[in-house]
Design a protein around this motif. Structure first.
Motif, PDB file in Angstrom:
ATOM      1  N   THR A 262      28.045  29.547  37.746  1.00  0.00           N
ATOM      2  CA  THR A 262      28.075  30.087  39.110  1.00  0.00           C
ATOM      3  C   THR A 262      29.516  30.419  39.473  1.00  0.00           C
ATOM      4  O   THR A 262      30.413  29.585  39.322  1.00  0.00           O
ATOM      5  CB  THR A 262      27.504  29.071  40.110  1.00  0.00           C
TER       6      THR A 262
ATOM      7  N   ASN B 100      28.801  37.289  45.443  1.00  0.00           N
ATOM      8  CA  ASN B 100      29.762  36.277  44.989  1.00  0.00           C
ATOM      9  C   ASN B 100      31.020  36.239  45.847  1.00  0.00           C
ATOM     10  O   ASN B 100      31.766  35.262  45.820  1.00  0.00           O
ATOM     11  CB  ASN B 100      30.186  36.566  43.547  1.00  0.00           C
TER      12      ASN B 100
ATOM     13  N   SER C 220      28.749  24.683  37.010  1.00  0.00           N
ATOM     14  CA  SER C 220      27.556  24.730  36.166  1.00  0.00           C
ATOM     15  C   SER C 220      27.010  23.322  35.979  1.00  0.00           C
ATOM     16  O   SER C 220      27.736  22.340  36.162  1.00  0.00           O
ATOM     17  CB  SER C 220      27.897  25.336  34.800  1.00  0.00           C
TER      18      SER C 220
ATOM     19  N   CYS D 252      29.985  35.196  33.590  1.00  0.00           N
ATOM     20  CA  CYS D 252      29.395  33.966  34.118  1.00  0.00           C
ATOM     21  C   CYS D 252      27.871  34.010  34.077  1.00  0.00           C
ATOM     22  O   CYS D 252      27.217  33.006  33.782  1.00  0.00           O
ATOM     23  CB  CYS D 252      29.886  33.718  35.547  1.00  0.00           C
ATOM     24  N   ASN D 253      27.293  35.154  34.358  1.00  0.00           N
ATOM     25  CA  ASN D 253      25.841  35.279  34.300  1.00  0.00           C
ATOM     26  C   ASN D 253      25.324  35.023  32.884  1.00  0.00           C
ATOM     27  O   ASN D 253      24.274  34.400  32.697  1.00  0.00           O
ATOM     28  CB  ASN D 253      25.402  36.671  34.765  1.00  0.00           C
ATOM     29  N   ARG D 254      26.066  35.487  31.891  1.00  0.00           N
ATOM     30  CA  ARG D 254      25.647  35.272  30.494  1.00  0.00           C
ATOM     31  C   ARG D 254      25.750  33.807  30.099  1.00  0.00           C
ATOM     32  O   ARG D 254      24.963  33.320  29.276  1.00  0.00           O
ATOM     33  CB  ARG D 254      26.514  36.118  29.547  1.00  0.00           C
TER      34      ARG D 254
ATOM     35  N   ILE E 192      31.705  38.101  36.958  1.00  0.00           N
ATOM     36  CA  ILE E 192      30.276  37.935  37.258  1.00  0.00           C
ATOM     37  C   ILE E 192      29.442  38.156  36.005  1.00  0.00           C
ATOM     38  O   ILE E 192      28.524  37.380  35.699  1.00  0.00           O
ATOM     39  CB  ILE E 192      29.845  38.906  38.382  1.00  0.00           C
ATOM     40  N   GLU E 193      29.759  39.222  35.274  1.00  0.00           N
ATOM     41  CA  GLU E 193      28.996  39.532  34.055  1.00  0.00           C
ATOM     42  C   GLU E 193      29.107  38.401  33.039  1.00  0.00           C
ATOM     43  O   GLU E 193      28.103  37.969  32.455  1.00  0.00           O
ATOM     44  CB  GLU E 193      29.507  40.838  33.445  1.00  0.00           C
TER      45      GLU E 193
END
Length: 285
Positions: free
Chosen positions: A190, A91, A202, A184-186, A181-182
């Motif tokens: 992006t 990222n 997104s 956003c991943n959930r 990151i954690e």
């Protein structure tokens, strides 16, 4: 090993690791102020090229503090031998080899909803103590962390214009990156960062998550500036126009390229830059 012997041992290890003689490192360390220059520079908008201003109309400025001579040599050695080998997640694009503002913008291509913001006074907001604590967390000893911090900060903060500042800022911000990151991943968002520019995108509207994203950053002790808040259509992300099916250079860069071709001027750098952007579209990435 008693403290004084350990300190000498760590200094010797530090000099060995950066490949520079102890005598030179000691001399520079004793005269750091003489190895820096300092001046003010007006902040420019990356898209328009115009001066940035505060709400009251005051022109925004930054203090540039480049390192000189032997100190710059030491910092380059620290960067290449100690900082660069520290792995960065995919990222993160600023200051990472084979990544750029182009690779930072590309992941957001085709995303309907986009949000960009930047960190206010990013480098000067990173103080000596925070840099030192970061090196300690990376398992460097207190003495080794002291030398790393001393040669990468000035006037108790991260200086703008040195070989090491981008890499140090990446390492300091890394804990915040992982939290973003954690999250956003959930949420199917992006996330990328290019130095102090943060971009989120997104296919689905994520307005309801913006406050959480901003709080993650602010809770880490950083300040944000909402330069542009646009959720639909294309945006300019770190100097790249991002569309649904492709990315491209902004209009002012394309005009420079056309000017060089028409007048046969040597503007090859612009042409190469545009080609590097457009070839990502041909590769379908």
């Amino acid at each position: 090993m008693i403290s004084s012997e350990f300190e000498k041992s760590e200094f010797k290890k530090f000099c060995h690791n950066i490949g520079i003689k102890k005598e030179l490192v000691s001399e520079v360390s004793s005269n750091l102020d003489s190895y820096y220059k300092e001046w003010e520079e007006i902040k420019k908008d990356k898209v328009t090229g115009e001066s940035k201003k505060y709400k009251d109309g005051t022109v925004k400025k930054r203090i540039i503090r480049p390192s000189l001579k032997e100190l710059k040599v030491i910092q380059r050695a620290i960067k290449e031998r100690i900082l660069v080998p520290i792995s960065m997640p995919s990222n993160i694009h600023g200051g990472v080899k084979k990544r750029s503002n182009i690779t930072n913008a590309k992941p957001h291509q085709g995303k309907k909803f986009q949000f960009t913001t930047d960190l206010q006074d990013f480098y000067p907001s990173i103080k000596y103590d925070r840099v030192y604590d970061t090196f300690l967390k990376l398992k460097f000893s207190n003495h080794y962390s002291h030398w790393l911090t001393k040669f990468t900060t000035w006037k108790y903060e991260l200086p703008q214009g040195t070989p090491t500042s981008t890499h140090v800022s990446n390492i300091v911000f890394l804990e915040t990156d992982f939290r973003l990151i954690e999250f956003c991943n959930r949420q199917g968002i992006t996330y990328t960062r290019y130095v102090d520019d943060l971009t989120f995108s997104s296919q689905q509207c994520f307005k309801e998550h913006l406050q959480t994203l901003l709080e993650i950053v602010m809770d880490s002790g950083f300040k944000l500036s909402r330069r542009k808040t646009k959720y639909e259509g294309f945006q300019n992300i770190t100097g790249i126009d991002v569309f649904n099916n492709y990315i491209d250079a902004p209009k002012k860069i394309l005009e420079k390229t056309k000017e060089g071709i028409a007048l046969r001027r040597d503007l090859k750098a612009y042409q190469i830059y545009v080609e590097n952007i457009r070839k990502t579209n041909r590769r379908g990435r």
